[in-house]
Every structure is written in structure tokens, then in C-alpha cells.
Design a protein around this motif. Structure first.
Motif, PDB file in Angstrom:
ATOM      1  N   GLN A 100       0.850  -1.191   0.000  1.00  0.00           N
ATOM      2  CA  GLN A 100       0.000   0.000   0.000  1.00  0.00           C
ATOM      3  C   GLN A 100       0.890   1.247   0.000  1.00  0.00           C
ATOM      4  N   PRO A 101       0.338   2.403  -0.357  1.00  0.00           N
ATOM      5  CA  PRO A 101       1.136   3.636  -0.346  1.00  0.00           C
ATOM      6  C   PRO A 101       1.776   3.877   1.017  1.00  0.00           C
ATOM      7  N   GLY A 102       3.094   4.043   1.032  1.00  0.00           N
ATOM      8  CA  GLY A 102       3.826   4.284   2.262  1.00  0.00           C
ATOM      9  C   GLY A 102       4.209   3.033   3.029  1.00  0.00           C
ATOM     10  N   GLU A 103       3.680   1.870   2.656  1.00  0.00           N
ATOM     11  CA  GLU A 103       4.018   0.623   3.344  1.00  0.00           C
ATOM     12  C   GLU A 103       5.448   0.215   3.013  1.00  0.00           C
ATOM     13  N   VAL A 104       6.192  -0.199   4.031  1.00  0.00           N
ATOM     14  CA  VAL A 104       7.613  -0.520   3.868  1.00  0.00           C
ATOM     15  C   VAL A 104       7.846  -2.002   4.137  1.00  0.00           C
ATOM     16  N   LEU A 135      15.040 -10.531  -3.273  1.00  0.00           N
ATOM     17  CA  LEU A 135      14.203  -9.687  -4.111  1.00  0.00           C
ATOM     18  C   LEU A 135      14.279 -10.162  -5.552  1.00  0.00           C
ATOM     19  N   VAL A 136      13.135 -10.555  -6.125  1.00  0.00           N
ATOM     20  CA  VAL A 136      13.097 -11.057  -7.491  1.00  0.00           C
ATOM     21  C   VAL A 136      12.705  -9.959  -8.469  1.00  0.00           C
ATOM     22  N   ALA A 137      11.580  -9.299  -8.207  1.00  0.00           N
ATOM     23  CA  ALA A 137      11.073  -8.306  -9.156  1.00  0.00           C
ATOM     24  C   ALA A 137      10.132  -7.352  -8.426  1.00  0.00           C
ATOM     25  N   MET A 138       9.863  -6.232  -9.079  1.00  0.00           N
ATOM     26  CA  MET A 138       8.934  -5.245  -8.534  1.00  0.00           C
ATOM     27  C   MET A 138       8.406  -4.374  -9.664  1.00  0.00           C
ATOM     28  N   THR A 139       7.252  -3.768  -9.427  1.00  0.00           N
ATOM     29  CA  THR A 139       6.690  -2.852 -10.408  1.00  0.00           C
ATOM     30  C   THR A 139       7.413  -1.517 -10.318  1.00  0.00           C
ATOM     31  N   LYS A 140       7.240  -0.708 -11.359  1.00  0.00           N
ATOM     32  CA  LYS A 140       8.020   0.528 -11.477  1.00  0.00           C
ATOM     33  C   LYS A 140       7.665   1.564 -10.421  1.00  0.00           C
ATOM     34  N   LEU A 149      11.878  -1.626   0.540  1.00  0.00           N
ATOM     35  CA  LEU A 149      10.899  -1.397  -0.523  1.00  0.00           C
ATOM     36  C   LEU A 149       9.736  -0.604   0.049  1.00  0.00           C
ATOM     37  N   ARG A 150       9.365   0.469  -0.641  1.00  0.00           N
ATOM     38  CA  ARG A 150       8.284   1.331  -0.167  1.00  0.00           C
ATOM     39  C   ARG A 150       7.185   1.402  -1.236  1.00  0.00           C
ATOM     40  N   GLY A 151       5.949   1.115  -0.810  1.00  0.00           N
ATOM     41  CA  GLY A 151       4.819   1.127  -1.724  1.00  0.00           C
ATOM     42  C   GLY A 151       4.407   2.529  -2.136  1.00  0.00           C
ATOM     43  N   PRO A 152       3.494   2.612  -3.093  1.00  0.00           N
ATOM     44  CA  PRO A 152       2.650   1.518  -3.602  1.00  0.00           C
ATOM     45  C   PRO A 152       3.346   0.696  -4.684  1.00  0.00           C
ATOM     46  N   GLY A 153       2.799  -0.498  -4.931  1.00  0.00           N
ATOM     47  CA  GLY A 153       3.298  -1.360  -5.979  1.00  0.00           C
ATOM     48  C   GLY A 153       3.340  -2.807  -5.534  1.00  0.00           C
ATOM     49  N   SER A 154       3.752  -3.662  -6.442  1.00  0.00           N
ATOM     50  CA  SER A 154       3.838  -5.104  -6.192  1.00  0.00           C
ATOM     51  C   SER A 154       5.287  -5.550  -6.230  1.00  0.00           C
TER      52      SER A 154
END
Length: 266
Positions: A173-177, A185-190, A217-222
Motif C-alpha cells: 500500500q502507499p507508504g508501506e515498507v 528480491l526477485v522483481a517489482m513494479t516501477k 521497498l516502499r509502496g505503492p506497488g507489487s
């Protein structure tokens, strides 16, 4: 759609391979050495870079620049294309290099870009650009280890990423760390903002049994996380292998040990 639209099927559980179905004139690109099998009617060609318009633009220099970026990630200058040159549907299969999972990713569902570990890419539809994602922060650059130099997959087609052990996808979620071992770590969205931080506490760093650095890693994203990085598996195997002064391994029941005994070794 700029990328070739391919169909696929995953086979297996812990030692997976992906079977790609190609219509006439469709092409898939793959890392050298990942081919498992292919049907008659599929032609192979070795190319500079990934064959996408972004790496092939500007003639020879454009191709050299696109391929040269792959040297930074430790990959080969060349990739292999597999094209269906016949009239019917044909199949080509690519195997993962070590136990783990293959993750199919439709880049059009993730904003046209995925950032992944430098050795995670397996194959993709032609048109997907395979480049280098540079970390902006100096700390991550010098101390990132496995998590520093990463690849970026760009386009609107299918890409296949491989990782070790069990894979879990987490939606931040936005701001989630989330703090992750750099090798896991394999992959993440931009959209995900990431940095490399040093483990706090001298005792933790020296005696904790983990690396000195982890990825934040800090959200938002997958993000996609693997339970068993290949480097961790390789180090445990190497550490467990009995060593002889000559550099080889000699153990009970091993071929080397049997030959050593047979030849009268002490």
C-alpha cells in the motif's frame, strides 16, 4: 500492441519449464542456454541485444549500445530468437536453470515495466526490451550486492522470470515498507521505491548470520520475493562439500573418494 502476442503453458512444480505456442511469424526471445526443446518449423537466430525497437534503433551503433548494456548485468551480448516459419502453430519450451518457479508476467498489466534481478529473466515475446535499471542512490550503488544491478523489462507483451524456492507476491500500500534480503528480491513494479540500507547494530552485522545490507521497498506497488536465492544455495553446497588439499572433494560414497581409494590413496 507492439510486442508479439504469445500463448504459453507452465509444466512442473519445483523444476518448471514454460511451453510457448507460436502462431506463424510469431517470435519469442530467450537467454542463451535456456532452450529445452522445439518443434520442427521453428527457426533460431542469434542477435545483438533483445531485438526490440529500443535496442535496435540507430543501426549498428544502436544495437551495440543495447547489447552492451547487458554486459553490465553480467549477461551475454547475444540473445536467441525463435520464430515460427511454418503455417501452423508450433511449440518451443524453455527450462529454468535451477529449482524454483517461473513467473509469467503480462507487462501491459503492470504499466509496461517490471524491474527484476539481473539473472531472473528467462524469455519474453519479441518486442520486450531487456535493459539495465540503474539505482539512483549512491549507497545502493556501492553496497547493494545482489540487489544493486537490476534489469528492466519494458513493453506490452509476456515475459517470463525465474526465481528459486517458493515465490510470494506482495502488494504494498502507499507508504508501506518491506525490508528484504537483497538476494531474495526477485522483481517489482516501477512504482515501488527501493533503496539499500545497512543493518543497524555492530553485533547484528557481525554475528547475525545475515548480510550487512538489505533492500527497503516502499509502496505503492507489487513485489515478488523468493525463498531461496541461487547464491545462497550455491554457498551452502560449497560449504558442505568436503575438501582435499588438492582442491577436489573426497567423501564417503563419492566417485572421487572411490577412485582415490582404488588408486591406493591414504
Amino acid at each position: 500492441m507492439n510486442n508479439h502476442e504469445i500463448d504459453f503453458k507452465l509444466h512442473g512444480d519445483d523444476m518448471q519449464f514454460v511451453e510457448v505456442e507460436l502462431d506463424p511469424d510469431e517470435t519469442v526471445i530467450a537467454e542463451a542456454g535456456s532452450l529445452m526443446m522445439m518443434e520442427e518449423g521453428i527457426s533460431m537466430e542469434t542477435i545483438f541485444g533483445d531485438g526490440s525497437s529500443s535496442s535496435g534503433g540507430g543501426g549498428l551503433m544502436g544495437k551495440l549500445m543495447g547489447a552492451g548494456k547487458r554486459l553490465i548485468t553480467g549477461e551475454s551480448l547475444f540473445m536467441t530468437t525463435f520464430t515460427n516459419t511454418s503455417y501452423g502453430k508450433k511449440h518451443v519450451s524453455f527450462a529454468s536453470p535451477y529449482p524454483g518457479k517461473i513467473i509469467p508476467m503480462d507487462l501491459s498489466e503492470y504499466g509496461g515495466k517490471i524491474v527484476c534481478q539481473k539473472d531472473a529473466f528467462l524469455a519474453a515475446a519479441k518486442g520486450v526490451s531487456v535493459g539495465v535499471e540503474f539505482q539512483r542512490k549512491i549507497g545502493a550503488g556501492f553496497f547493494g550486492g545482489e540487489g544493486f544491478i537490476m534489469q528492466k523489462l519494458e513493453g506490452d507483451g509476456m515475459a517470463f522470470v525465474h526465481a528459486g524456492g517458493t515465490i510470494i507476491k506482495k502488494d504494498l500500500q502507499p507508504g508501506e515498507v518491506l525490508r528484504v534480503d537483497t538476494g531474495c528480491l526477485v522483481a517489482m513494479t516501477k512504482e515501488v521505491d527501493y533503496n539499500i540500507e545497512m543493518v543497524k547494530g555492530v553485533k547484528t552485522a557481525l554475528f547475525g548470520g545475515e548480510g550487512l545490507f538489505f533492500a527497503t521497498l516502499r509502496g505503492p506497488g507489487s513485489v515478488w520475493i523468493q525463498s531461496l536465492p541461487f547464491s545462497r544455495l550455491a554457498s551452502r553446497v560449497f560449504a558442505a562439500a568436503p575438501q582435499t588439499p588438492g582442491g577436489g572433494s573426497q567423501g564417503e560414497g563419492s566417485i572421487a573418494g572411490g577412485l582415490f581409494d582404488l588408486l591406493g590413496g591414504k
